[in-house]
Write an enzyme that holds these catalytic residues in place. Structure first.
Site, PDB file in Angstrom:
ATOM      1  CB  SER A 192       6.429 -21.848  14.250  1.00  0.00           C
ATOM      2  OG  SER A 192       6.568 -20.450  14.112  1.00  0.00           O
ATOM      3  CE  LYS A 193       0.423 -23.414   9.063  1.00  0.00           C
ATOM      4  NZ  LYS A 193       0.413 -23.594   7.624  1.00  0.00           N
ATOM      5  NE  ARG A 194       6.741 -16.984  15.516  1.00  0.00           N
ATOM      6  CZ  ARG A 194       8.043 -16.876  15.719  1.00  0.00           C
ATOM      7  NH1 ARG A 194       8.689 -15.812  15.312  1.00  0.00           N
ATOM      8  NH2 ARG A 194       8.710 -17.835  16.346  1.00  0.00           N
ATOM      9  CG  HIS A 195      10.116 -19.055  11.218  1.00  0.00           C
ATOM     10  ND1 HIS A 195       9.787 -19.854  12.286  1.00  0.00           N
ATOM     11  CD2 HIS A 195      10.823 -18.024  11.718  1.00  0.00           C
ATOM     12  CE1 HIS A 195      10.300 -19.331  13.386  1.00  0.00           C
ATOM     13  NE2 HIS A 195      10.924 -18.219  13.067  1.00  0.00           N
ATOM     14  N   GLY A 196       7.022 -19.082   7.582  1.00  0.00           N
ATOM     15  CA  GLY A 196       6.679 -19.418   6.199  1.00  0.00           C
ATOM     16  C   GLY A 196       5.808 -20.656   6.209  1.00  0.00           C
TER      17      GLY A 196
END
Ligand code: GLU
Length: 485
Positions: A253-257
């Protein structure tokens, strides 16, 4: 030329996602390896959510990565059109066929009714399967209903008690029980097909031999197989690629990059680095090798070496890999690559300075061993364009007093004053090391380096002075001395 034909079928409902790019890449490598064809088609039947700008983004992103399609809306081909919205007539014919053969039927349940049914089934601990009571409705009656009601869809009459089996090239034998599928929807109207239906028509009419797609589609496969069977189509070979997970093993998800290819491009990743990195998301050559050119990947790629378990998207690895690719560039190439990033940086700083290419080339070459992403170039090298701003505390090495700091800067000043531009890094380094002797190098070199750059981390002071020149270096030392007084 082989009969292998594969495809990627993205929906233009958002920018090109790295996961879609990975699927595209595996299809592309497979096609090129077998001398087959790679087709790009656009699943834009959801007109509300589809947008031309995302279609452009998909074309652009794939082009930038070097994943060229043999047939697509852009370059056309013998099996077009390649946009679902332009293929409605084709779908309509087959939906009508299933309706006529009573293998599909109109369902007139409202959304509310379907939701209530689902809730009831779940409360009774039954799987939420919709076995539609309209499946046996007389076609003439159904035709009347379609005139009177606006709320209807077309469903497939799923046969009961069937075991649907297929051999997945990655996952091996897969089987589903048809009783768990229910009468699934295939179209909103005779001219508005839904995904599971449109996809099998496209695959058949485009003569797709292998369906290589994300594992999230595995539960769609039995539905598609039933439709393929009902229409007498040829069954393609399936290969479901492992999911991409973040470094904490949760769904990417966005959290990972960044999520989209465009964001990676804007951050200054090189297409060949991302290409190489994506190829390793679920595939390996059977040994520890990590660096592959496009040509080598085409040669090495095989579906047998695609893993079943989730593939970890490790952004730190991508950064490292990108740095390695940056290091392979010649000074000229890197200069060209960095220029647009530098122009953006200067614009953001409201600076109108013009930098000579030969000066820039030296600066970029100096940063080349450290650079991970091209977009870092401005911030890393700005002290070459204007005098740095920094807190005076940064100048101090360990617990240096003001007097010690001034003494250190003056000692550096004295050595530098003996030189004239142009200087060589080696010569000035030699002079400094001679002066420092056995002493603590940091006492002289740290304040000097900070005076030159204003940064906590940078290349060493000698390389910097070589580019900055004697006069400017002395000016910066004088400014540092002022700071402390
Ligand atoms: N539009 C679907 C997707 O992008 C295509 C799935 C398929 O390849 O069948 O996930």
């Amino acid at each position: 030329m082989s009969n292998i034909r594969v495809r990627i079928a993205p929906s233009p409902t958002g920018p090109l996602h790295v996961g879609t790019a990975r699927t595209a890449l595996f299809n592309y490598l497979f096609a090129r390896h077998h001398d087959g064809k790679f087709i790009l088609r656009i699943e834009d039947t959801d007109l509300e959510r589809s947008d031309k700008k995302y279609e452009e983004d998909i074309f652009e992103g794939l082009r930038w990565l070097g994943i060229e399609a043999d047939e697509s809306p852009e370059c056309s081909g013998p099996h077009g059109p390649y946009r679902q919205s332009e293929r409605i007539k084709i779908y309509k014919k087959y939906i009508q066929k299933l309706l006529d053969e009573r293998r599909a039927f109109y369902c007139f349940h409202s959304k509310k009714e379907l939701e209530e049914e689902k809730e009831k089934l779940l409360a009774a601990k039954h799987p939420p399967i919709h076995l539609c009571e309209y499946r046996t409705l007389d076609p003439a009656e159904a035709a009347m209903f379609t005139q009177a009601k606006s709320d209807y869809i077309i469903r497939f009459k799923t046969p009961s008690g069937r075991k649907i089996e297929f051999q997945d090239l990655i996952r091996g034998d897969v089987s589903f029980d048809s009783d768990l599928l229910g009468d699934f929807s295939i179209a909103k109207r005779v001219d508005v097909p839904l995904y599971n239906f449109a996809v099998i028509i496209d695959d058949e009419t485009m003569e797709i031999s292998h369906v290589i797609r994300g594992e999230d589609h595995i539960s769609n496969t039995p539905k598609q197989l039933l439709l393929i069977e009902a229409l007498g189509f040829k069954i393609p070979q399936y290969a479901h690629l492992p999911l991409i997970l973040g470094s904490d093993r949760s769904k990417l998800s966005k959290r990972h990059g960044p999520a989209s290819v465009n964001e990676y491009r804007a951050a200054g990743y090189l297409p060949e680095a991302l290409f190489n990195f994506l190829a390793l998301l679920g595939w390996n050559s059977g040994n520890d090798r990590e660096f592959f050119s496009k040509k080598e990947l085409i040669k090495e790629f095989s579906l047998e070496k695609v893993q079943k378990s989730g593939a970890i998207f490790d952004i730190t690895k991508l950064d490292w890999m990108n740095g390695e690719y940056i290091r392979k560039k010649s000074a000229k190439e890197l200069l060209e690559l960095c220029q647009p990033f530098l122009a953006d940086f200067l614009q953001n700083q409201n600076s109108k300075i013009k930098i000579q290419n030969d000066y820039l080339e030296k600066i970029i070459k100096l940063e080349q061993p450290r650079l991970k992403k091209l977009a870092e170039i401005g911030e890393r090298t700005e002290y070459f364009f204007w005098a740095p701003e920094y807190d005076k505390e940064l100048l101090c090495w360990k617990n240096m007093s003001d007097t010690e700091l001034i003494a250190s800067l003056e000692a550096a000043e004295k050595i530098i004053s003996n030189f004239q531009t142009p200087i060589s890094k080696e010569k000035i380094e030699e002079a400094f090391l001679k002066e420092i002797g056995e002493g603590d190098k940091g006492r002289i070199l740290w304040p000097l380096r900070v005076a030159l750059t204003g940064k906590k981390a940078s290349p060493g002071p000698f390389e910097i002075m070589e580019i900055l020149g004697i006069e400017e270096s002395l000016r910066r030392i004088a400014a540092a001395k002022q700071k402390k007084m």
